[in-house]
Scaffold this active site. Structure first.
Site, short mmCIF file in Angstrom:
data_model
loop_
_atom_site.label_atom_id
_atom_site.label_comp_id
_atom_site.label_asym_id
_atom_site.label_seq_id
_atom_site.Cartn_x
_atom_site.Cartn_y
_atom_site.Cartn_z
N LYS A 33 0.82 -1.22 0.00
CA LYS A 33 0.00 0.00 0.00
C LYS A 33 0.85 1.26 0.00
CE LYS A 33 -2.49 -0.29 3.70
NZ LYS A 33 -2.02 -1.58 4.21
N ARG A 108 -9.64 2.00 8.66
CA ARG A 108 -9.22 0.64 9.00
C ARG A 108 -10.32 -0.10 9.74
NH1 ARG A 108 -3.36 1.56 8.86
NH2 ARG A 108 -2.21 -0.34 9.30
N ARG A 147 11.05 -6.73 5.17
CA ARG A 147 11.01 -5.30 5.48
C ARG A 147 11.57 -5.05 6.88
NH1 ARG A 147 5.33 -2.18 5.19
NH2 ARG A 147 5.07 -2.87 7.33
N ARG A 153 11.73 -1.49 11.26
CA ARG A 153 10.53 -0.93 11.91
C ARG A 153 10.23 -1.71 13.17
NH1 ARG A 153 5.47 0.59 8.01
NH2 ARG A 153 4.35 -0.29 9.79
N ARG A 164 -0.78 -7.90 13.70
CA ARG A 164 -1.30 -6.93 12.72
C ARG A 164 -2.15 -7.64 11.67
NH1 ARG A 164 3.56 -4.27 10.38
NH2 ARG A 164 2.14 -2.81 9.44
P1 AMP Z 1 0.69 1.53 8.74
O1 AMP Z 1 1.93 2.28 8.43
O2 AMP Z 1 -0.50 1.97 7.93
O3 AMP Z 1 0.88 0.03 8.72
O4 AMP Z 1 0.31 1.90 10.26
C1 AMP Z 1 1.18 1.62 11.34
C2 AMP Z 1 0.40 1.59 12.64
O5 AMP Z 1 -0.22 2.87 12.89
C3 AMP Z 1 -0.77 0.59 12.69
O6 AMP Z 1 -0.34 -0.73 13.01
C4 AMP Z 1 -1.64 1.21 13.78
O7 AMP Z 1 -1.10 0.98 15.07
C5 AMP Z 1 -1.50 2.70 13.49
N1 AMP Z 1 -2.54 3.13 12.53
C6 AMP Z 1 -2.35 3.59 11.26
N2 AMP Z 1 -3.52 3.90 10.68
C7 AMP Z 1 -4.48 3.64 11.61
C8 AMP Z 1 -5.89 3.74 11.62
N3 AMP Z 1 -6.57 4.16 10.54
N4 AMP Z 1 -6.55 3.39 12.75
C9 AMP Z 1 -5.89 2.97 13.84
N5 AMP Z 1 -4.56 2.83 13.90
C10 AMP Z 1 -3.85 3.16 12.79
#
Ligand code: AMP
Length: 207
Positions: A33, A108, A147, A153, A164
């Protein structure tokens, strides 16, 4: 359809009638994504808004929001809707997103999707398309572990990755049905070279 409805459906001057401008990118962790969002947003000339990036910037800057979000992120849990929705609401009033936006990582949950619908309708707009990147689970796990090595990360350890994935299946996967029911879902294979996937996403958006 009455003439008022026809008029309402006519794109504003300067907007392409064929290509969606308010787009959600859906897909499990590791589907690509983030990579696709950057390229597709640039190709469409709309800002890329990643809630994960905004949270990470707040964690790095040690802001109050960052302090509140960090433990959830580190555990692979969702940050509570109260914090996330307020952050997105603040971002979506930015003048740069008036002409369109590509949302990466938001919504989400079905609850967040409802809030997004309300935020956009308050601005007399709506989601034009939700693109789901489809990748099978084995490929996802191996990409995420790679990754973890490449980017270091904190949320890319195996336990957190599994959590996740579970959170995605439970909370986020239902969004595909949510947007399908609204006629907005476009599914695209996330397997292949980055450019091939980008081309498929752009093609799905101009259908
Ligand atoms: P990502 O980079 O999109 O994988 O997001 C990393 C982390 O940020 C996720 O595992 C969540 O802990 C938090 N996060 C990102 N977007 C959201 C969202 N829309 N709702 C809740 N937590 C989020």
């Amino acid at each position: 359809m009455g003439s008022a409805a026809v008029e309402a459906a006519t794109p504003a001057r300067g907007e392409s009638p064929a290509t969606a401008k308010r787009i959600i990118l859906l897909g499990p962790p590791g589907a690509g994504k983030g990579t696709q969002a950057v390229v597709v947003a640039a190709r469409l000339g709309v800002p890329h808004v990643s809630t994960g990036d905004i949270f990470r910037a707040n964690v790095c800057g040690n802001t109050e929001l960052g302090q509140q979000a960090k433990s959830y992120m580190d555990a692979g849990e969702l940050v509570p809707d109260s914090l996330t929705n307020a952050m997105v609401a603040a971002r979506l009033v930015g003048p740069d997103v008036a002409g369109g936006v590509l949302l990466d990582g938001f919504p989400r949950t079905v609850e967040q999707a409802a809030v997004l619908g309300e935020l956009l309708s308050a601005a007399s707009t709506q989601v034009d398309a939700a693109v789901e990147l489809v990748v099978d689970t084995d490929e996802l796990v191996s990409r995420l572990l790679r990754r973890a090595v490449d980017q270091g990360r904190a949320d890319d350890t195996e336990t957190v990755i599994r959590n996740r994935m579970d959170v995605y299946r439970r909370e986020t996967a239902p969004l595909a049905a949510y947007y399908r029911e609204r006629g907005l879902l476009r599914q695209v294979s996330g397997i292949g070279r980055v450019e091939q996937v980008t081309a498929a996403v752009l093609a799905a958006l101009s259908d």
